[in-house]
Design an enzyme around this catalytic site. Structure first.
Site, PDB file in Angstrom:
ATOM      1  N   ARG A  77      93.882 -24.586 -41.192  1.00 28.84           N
ATOM      2  CA  ARG A  77      94.246 -24.741 -39.658  1.00 28.84           C
ATOM      3  C   ARG A  77      94.658 -23.196 -39.276  1.00 28.84           C
ATOM      4  O   ARG A  77      95.580 -22.672 -39.757  1.00 28.84           O
ATOM      5  CB  ARG A  77      95.477 -25.582 -39.399  1.00 28.84           C
ATOM      6  CG  ARG A  77      95.963 -25.793 -38.140  1.00 28.84           C
ATOM      7  CD  ARG A  77      97.271 -26.618 -38.199  1.00 28.84           C
ATOM      8  NE  ARG A  77      97.188 -27.790 -39.009  1.00 28.84           N
ATOM      9  CZ  ARG A  77      98.075 -28.695 -39.300  1.00 28.84           C
ATOM     10  NH1 ARG A  77      99.311 -28.336 -38.841  1.00 28.84           N
ATOM     11  NH2 ARG A  77      97.754 -29.768 -39.700  1.00 28.84           N
ATOM     12  N   HIS A 122      99.260 -25.143 -43.931  1.00 25.83           N
ATOM     13  CA  HIS A 122      97.830 -25.200 -43.713  1.00 25.83           C
ATOM     14  C   HIS A 122      97.105 -23.824 -43.324  1.00 25.83           C
ATOM     15  O   HIS A 122      95.699 -23.826 -43.492  1.00 25.83           O
ATOM     16  CB  HIS A 122      97.230 -26.148 -42.383  1.00 25.83           C
ATOM     17  CG  HIS A 122      97.672 -27.764 -42.787  1.00 25.83           C
ATOM     18  ND1 HIS A 122      96.637 -28.371 -43.555  1.00 25.83           N
ATOM     19  CD2 HIS A 122      98.808 -28.523 -42.889  1.00 25.83           C
ATOM     20  CE1 HIS A 122      97.118 -29.614 -43.460  1.00 25.83           C
ATOM     21  NE2 HIS A 122      98.361 -29.612 -43.107  1.00 25.83           N
ATOM     22  N   ASP A 129      95.456 -32.553 -45.545  1.00 23.40           N
ATOM     23  CA  ASP A 129      95.961 -33.985 -45.132  1.00 23.40           C
ATOM     24  C   ASP A 129      94.990 -34.893 -45.430  1.00 23.40           C
ATOM     25  O   ASP A 129      94.061 -34.958 -45.101  1.00 23.40           O
ATOM     26  CB  ASP A 129      96.172 -33.996 -43.574  1.00 23.40           C
ATOM     27  CG  ASP A 129      97.440 -33.091 -43.483  1.00 23.40           C
ATOM     28  OD1 ASP A 129      98.370 -32.777 -44.168  1.00 23.40           O
ATOM     29  OD2 ASP A 129      97.462 -32.368 -42.135  1.00 23.40           O
ATOM     30  N   GLU A 187     105.634 -36.478 -44.996  1.00 21.42           N
ATOM     31  CA  GLU A 187     104.242 -36.928 -44.532  1.00 21.42           C
ATOM     32  C   GLU A 187     103.543 -37.475 -45.741  1.00 21.42           C
ATOM     33  O   GLU A 187     103.212 -36.660 -46.720  1.00 21.42           O
ATOM     34  CB  GLU A 187     103.749 -35.763 -43.922  1.00 21.42           C
ATOM     35  CG  GLU A 187     104.278 -35.402 -42.611  1.00 21.42           C
ATOM     36  CD  GLU A 187     103.662 -33.954 -41.881  1.00 21.42           C
ATOM     37  OE1 GLU A 187     102.853 -33.339 -42.730  1.00 21.42           O
ATOM     38  OE2 GLU A 187     104.040 -33.921 -40.687  1.00 21.42           O
ATOM     39  N   HIS A 190     100.306 -35.394 -46.558  1.00 20.30           N
ATOM     40  CA  HIS A 190     100.352 -33.928 -46.819  1.00 20.30           C
ATOM     41  C   HIS A 190     100.600 -33.217 -48.035  1.00 20.30           C
ATOM     42  O   HIS A 190     101.558 -33.682 -48.664  1.00 20.30           O
ATOM     43  CB  HIS A 190     101.351 -33.424 -45.865  1.00 20.30           C
ATOM     44  CG  HIS A 190     101.609 -31.761 -45.830  1.00 20.30           C
ATOM     45  ND1 HIS A 190     101.340 -31.192 -44.692  1.00 20.30           N
ATOM     46  CD2 HIS A 190     102.196 -30.881 -46.708  1.00 20.30           C
ATOM     47  CE1 HIS A 190     101.569 -29.914 -44.878  1.00 20.30           C
ATOM     48  NE2 HIS A 190     101.927 -29.681 -46.087  1.00 20.30           N
TER      49      HIS A 190
END
Length: 208
Positions: A77, A122, A129, A187, A190
């Site tokens: 990301r 990320h 994910d 999460e 993740h």
């Protein structure tokens, strides 16, 4: 924080490593908590460092023995994407994604409560994910919440989801840990490669 804006050779397209892994890249498609395609995602390409991609290939092979596989929602990301999240969370007022993704929170609380951070793992290229799917039907297994649902229901050990969802989360965590990934408690989707090659470096090149 210094950012690298060119893609290192160690970054690879996940599908060049394993074409059997399914993709549903939420920040490219716009099906996400912001409600639109995110800055930096120019193509539906899943980039990861090569060690992380090879580890996911091993996970996929292990799951395939049981008729299961992986579906990836996000991987590398760019920092500019995180910056867009920051700006979006600073805005006032309701939004049309709140009821679906964070019904009990206000936008600024996504950062203050730790669901989003200003320098995401990320952006180092070895965090992913994902979820489990049935290989034959491609249907996602029940995990109790969808990806990017911000609330205690998404915590790995939440008792607010069904026993089947908890079992599916446990299976995903077990196989990911077996192949070198570290989970994130808040999460269920993740995971970060434990021996990531860029533990202190963040990147901001576009996915193109």
């Amino acid at each position: 924080m210094d950012l690298i804006t060119t893609k290192p050779e160690l970054f690879v397209d996940l599908l060049d490593i394993d074409t059997s892994i399914a993709l549903d890249l939420k920040y490219f498609t716009g099906d996400n908590f912001v409600g639109e395609s995110i800055c930096g995602y120019l193509t539906e390409t899943c980039l990861l460092t090569k060690p992380a991609a090879l580890a996911l290939q091993r996970v996929q092979h292990s799951l395939a023995e049981f008729g299961l596989g992986l579906k990836v929602f996000d991987a590398y990301r760019p920092q500019r994407s995180v910056d867009q999240f920051i700006a979006w969370c600073d805005q006032d007022g309701p939004c049309n994604t709140q009821e679906r993704f964070f019904p009990t929170l206000q936008r600024p609380e996504l950062f203050s409560k730790g669901y989003l951070i200003r320098h995401s793992s990320h952006t180092r290229g070895s965090t992913v994910d994902l979820t489990l799917i049935d290989l034959s039907s491609k249907v996602e297994l029940d995990m109790g919440t969808e990806f990017d649902f911000f609330g205690p229901e998404s915590w790995f050990d939440s008792s607010a989801v069904t026993a089947q969802a908890r079992a599916n989360r446990m299976l995903l965590q077990r196989v990911m840990v077996q192949h070198g990934f570290v989970p994130f408690h808040q999460e269920w989707w993740h995971f970060t490669l434990q021996d990531e090659p860029f533990p202190n470096q963040y990147f901001d090149f576009e996915i193109s």
